[in-house]
Design an enzyme around this catalytic site. Structure first.
Site, PDB file in Angstrom:
ATOM      1  N   CYS A  62      39.566   2.837  13.349  1.00 34.67           N
ATOM      2  CA  CYS A  62      40.330   1.984  14.274  1.00 34.67           C
ATOM      3  C   CYS A  62      41.825   2.143  14.023  1.00 34.67           C
ATOM      4  O   CYS A  62      42.615   2.246  14.965  1.00 34.67           O
ATOM      5  CB  CYS A  62      39.952   0.508  14.089  1.00 34.67           C
ATOM      6  SG  CYS A  62      38.234   0.125  14.435  1.00 34.67           S
TER       7      CYS A  62
ATOM      8  N   CYS B  91      38.985  -1.348   9.467  1.00 34.55           N
ATOM      9  CA  CYS B  91      38.288  -0.172  10.017  1.00 34.55           C
ATOM     10  C   CYS B  91      39.232   1.035  10.037  1.00 34.55           C
ATOM     11  O   CYS B  91      40.173   1.071  10.829  1.00 34.55           O
ATOM     12  CB  CYS B  91      37.786  -0.521  11.421  1.00 34.55           C
ATOM     13  SG  CYS B  91      37.212   0.878  12.390  1.00 34.55           S
TER      14      CYS B  91
END
Length: 105
Positions: free
Chosen positions: A34, A31
């Site tokens: 993230c 991600c």
């Protein structure tokens, strides 16, 4: 305090039984957003003395992601006294994350 790696094995002790509010970062290595906020979360963990900070890798602990409804990541959740206080979805700058945390504690 360093960022804690939270899994099903230590969740009860580190989060539910914590005497401090806990900021949880639901994330995954694949991600991009993230990975963008990861260093910010680590900074907060190293600077904050009134909260615990933990990261939950949704690929390693999918049961925790399901339990907390983490359908999209990054997802930040503040848990206090074993209860979810609030959730914030998506990447954000440090000041916005700190405002979110401070509004919960």
């Amino acid at each position: 305090m360093a960022t804690l790696e939270i899994t099903s094995a230590n969740f009860d002790v580190e989060v539910l039984q914590s005497d401090k509010p806990v900021l949880l970062d639901f994330w995954a290595p694949w991600c991009a957003p993230c990975r963008m906020i990861g260093p910010i979360i680590d900074e907060i963990a190293n600077e904050a003395t009134d909260i615990k900070v933990g990261k939950i890798n949704v690929d390693i602990s999918p049961e925790l992601a399901t339990k907390f409804g983490a359908r999209s990541i990054p997802l930040l959740i503040v848990v206090k006294g074993g209860e979810v206080i609030d959730k914030m979805m998506g990447a954000a700058p440090k000041d916005v994350i700190m405002d979110f945390v401070n509004s919960c504690i």
